[in-house]
Write a protein that holds these residues in place. Structure first.
Motif, PDB file in Angstrom:
ATOM      1  N   ALA A  69      73.555  10.421 -15.127  1.00  0.00           N
ATOM      2  CA  ALA A  69      73.442   9.923 -13.746  1.00  0.00           C
ATOM      3  C   ALA A  69      74.097   8.554 -13.607  1.00  0.00           C
ATOM      4  O   ALA A  69      74.691   8.238 -12.574  1.00  0.00           O
ATOM      5  CB  ALA A  69      71.980   9.857 -13.320  1.00  0.00           C
ATOM      6  N   LEU A  70      74.007   7.742 -14.651  1.00  0.00           N
ATOM      7  CA  LEU A  70      74.604   6.409 -14.620  1.00  0.00           C
ATOM      8  C   LEU A  70      76.113   6.491 -14.421  1.00  0.00           C
ATOM      9  O   LEU A  70      76.699   5.682 -13.698  1.00  0.00           O
ATOM     10  CB  LEU A  70      74.291   5.652 -15.916  1.00  0.00           C
ATOM     11  CG  LEU A  70      74.999   4.307 -16.079  1.00  0.00           C
ATOM     12  CD1 LEU A  70      74.296   3.260 -15.240  1.00  0.00           C
ATOM     13  CD2 LEU A  70      75.037   3.900 -17.521  1.00  0.00           C
ATOM     14  N   LEU A  71      76.759   7.460 -15.036  1.00  0.00           N
ATOM     15  CA  LEU A  71      78.214   7.573 -14.976  1.00  0.00           C
ATOM     16  C   LEU A  71      78.735   7.697 -13.546  1.00  0.00           C
ATOM     17  O   LEU A  71      79.850   7.299 -13.259  1.00  0.00           O
ATOM     18  CB  LEU A  71      78.691   8.756 -15.819  1.00  0.00           C
ATOM     19  CG  LEU A  71      78.406   8.657 -17.315  1.00  0.00           C
ATOM     20  CD1 LEU A  71      78.838   9.932 -18.012  1.00  0.00           C
ATOM     21  CD2 LEU A  71      79.086   7.445 -17.920  1.00  0.00           C
ATOM     22  N   TRP A  72      77.926   8.229 -12.632  1.00  0.00           N
ATOM     23  CA  TRP A  72      78.341   8.373 -11.234  1.00  0.00           C
ATOM     24  C   TRP A  72      78.078   7.111 -10.430  1.00  0.00           C
ATOM     25  O   TRP A  72      78.549   6.989  -9.303  1.00  0.00           O
ATOM     26  CB  TRP A  72      77.644   9.577 -10.609  1.00  0.00           C
ATOM     27  CG  TRP A  72      78.058  10.830 -11.297  1.00  0.00           C
ATOM     28  CD1 TRP A  72      77.341  11.546 -12.219  1.00  0.00           C
ATOM     29  CD2 TRP A  72      79.325  11.490 -11.181  1.00  0.00           C
ATOM     30  NE1 TRP A  72      78.082  12.606 -12.672  1.00  0.00           N
ATOM     31  CE2 TRP A  72      79.307  12.597 -12.051  1.00  0.00           C
ATOM     32  CE3 TRP A  72      80.469  11.248 -10.432  1.00  0.00           C
ATOM     33  CZ2 TRP A  72      80.381  13.467 -12.171  1.00  0.00           C
ATOM     34  CZ3 TRP A  72      81.542  12.120 -10.559  1.00  0.00           C
ATOM     35  CH2 TRP A  72      81.481  13.213 -11.417  1.00  0.00           C
ATOM     36  N   LYS A  73      77.350   6.172 -10.991  1.00  0.00           N
ATOM     37  CA  LYS A  73      77.000   4.931 -10.291  1.00  0.00           C
ATOM     38  C   LYS A  73      77.916   3.774 -10.656  1.00  0.00           C
ATOM     39  O   LYS A  73      77.768   2.674 -10.146  1.00  0.00           O
ATOM     40  CB  LYS A  73      75.555   4.548 -10.618  1.00  0.00           C
ATOM     41  CG  LYS A  73      74.549   5.584 -10.157  1.00  0.00           C
ATOM     42  CD  LYS A  73      73.160   5.254 -10.629  1.00  0.00           C
ATOM     43  CE  LYS A  73      72.214   6.378 -10.216  1.00  0.00           C
ATOM     44  NZ  LYS A  73      70.875   6.181 -10.741  1.00  0.00           N
ATOM     45  N   VAL A  74      78.867   4.016 -11.544  1.00  0.00           N
ATOM     46  CA  VAL A  74      79.702   2.942 -12.085  1.00  0.00           C
ATOM     47  C   VAL A  74      81.149   3.129 -11.650  1.00  0.00           C
ATOM     48  O   VAL A  74      81.690   4.222 -11.739  1.00  0.00           O
ATOM     49  CB  VAL A  74      79.613   2.930 -13.631  1.00  0.00           C
ATOM     50  CG1 VAL A  74      80.546   1.901 -14.227  1.00  0.00           C
ATOM     51  CG2 VAL A  74      78.185   2.668 -14.063  1.00  0.00           C
ATOM     52  N   LYS A  75      81.769   2.034 -11.172  1.00  0.00           N
ATOM     53  CA  LYS A  75      83.202   2.071 -10.858  1.00  0.00           C
ATOM     54  C   LYS A  75      84.016   1.394 -11.953  1.00  0.00           C
ATOM     55  O   LYS A  75      85.175   1.704 -12.146  1.00  0.00           O
ATOM     56  CB  LYS A  75      83.491   1.421  -9.506  1.00  0.00           C
ATOM     57  CG  LYS A  75      83.158  -0.050  -9.418  1.00  0.00           C
ATOM     58  CD  LYS A  75      83.432  -0.597  -8.035  1.00  0.00           C
ATOM     59  CE  LYS A  75      82.867  -2.008  -7.929  1.00  0.00           C
ATOM     60  NZ  LYS A  75      82.874  -2.497  -6.582  1.00  0.00           N
ATOM     61  N   ARG A  76      83.401   0.454 -12.680  1.00  0.00           N
ATOM     62  CA  ARG A  76      84.109  -0.255 -13.747  1.00  0.00           C
ATOM     63  C   ARG A  76      83.139  -0.533 -14.886  1.00  0.00           C
ATOM     64  O   ARG A  76      82.001  -0.953 -14.661  1.00  0.00           O
ATOM     65  CB  ARG A  76      84.647  -1.576 -13.214  1.00  0.00           C
ATOM     66  CG  ARG A  76      85.395  -2.389 -14.247  1.00  0.00           C
ATOM     67  CD  ARG A  76      85.911  -3.697 -13.631  1.00  0.00           C
ATOM     68  NE  ARG A  76      86.466  -4.537 -14.669  1.00  0.00           N
ATOM     69  CZ  ARG A  76      85.754  -5.343 -15.455  1.00  0.00           C
ATOM     70  NH1 ARG A  76      84.466  -5.430 -15.327  1.00  0.00           N
ATOM     71  NH2 ARG A  76      86.359  -6.069 -16.372  1.00  0.00           N
ATOM     72  N   TYR A  77      83.594  -0.280 -16.113  1.00  0.00           N
ATOM     73  CA  TYR A  77      82.791  -0.540 -17.302  1.00  0.00           C
ATOM     74  C   TYR A  77      83.680  -1.252 -18.310  1.00  0.00           C
ATOM     75  O   TYR A  77      84.703  -0.703 -18.743  1.00  0.00           O
ATOM     76  CB  TYR A  77      82.266   0.770 -17.902  1.00  0.00           C
ATOM     77  CG  TYR A  77      81.415   0.579 -19.125  1.00  0.00           C
ATOM     78  CD1 TYR A  77      80.063   0.289 -19.013  1.00  0.00           C
ATOM     79  CD2 TYR A  77      81.966   0.669 -20.395  1.00  0.00           C
ATOM     80  CE1 TYR A  77      79.277   0.098 -20.138  1.00  0.00           C
ATOM     81  CE2 TYR A  77      81.188   0.480 -21.527  1.00  0.00           C
ATOM     82  CZ  TYR A  77      79.844   0.203 -21.383  1.00  0.00           C
ATOM     83  OH  TYR A  77      79.076   0.012 -22.498  1.00  0.00           O
TER      84      TYR A  77
END
Length: 108
Positions: A69-77
């Motif tokens: 679920a986190l992967l869809w909340k992130v634009k930049r890592y």
């Protein structure tokens, strides 16, 4: 250990040292969820020093349950780490999750 070192609107910076526990991850995901609810997709910046993985099975299960679920909340890592295997793994993951701008850096 995971510690949030700075949070400003949609940007969260944190530090990881050694092993991550389930309680570390719980606090992290709560922070991310609250910021995402308020600001939308996030920029995550991490410095990981001497990362050793997860403290136990509970921590690993917690990660596997919440990370997708986190992967869809992130634009930049962006991650800076002195752990070569982690930097390589994140770089590979960056090719698979093409909707996230993934950057890796070495830390001496």
């Amino acid at each position: 250990m995971l510690r949030i070192v700075h949070q400003e609107k949609s940007s969260i910076s944190y530090r990881i040292v050694g092993k991550l526990s389930a309680s570390d991850l719980r606090l992290f995901y709560l922070t991310v969820d609250a910021a995402y609810a308020k600001y939308g997709r996030l920029s995550l910046n991490v410095v990981a020093t001497d990362f050793e993985g997860y403290a136990d099975g509970r921590a690993l299960c917690f990660l596997l349950r919440h990370e997708p679920a986190l992967l869809w909340k992130v634009k930049r890592y962006a991650i800076a780490t002195n752990t070569n295997w982690l930097r390589r793994a994140i770089a590979i993951l960056g090719h698979l999750i093409f909707w996230v701008d993934v950057q890796t850096y070495p830390v001496p």
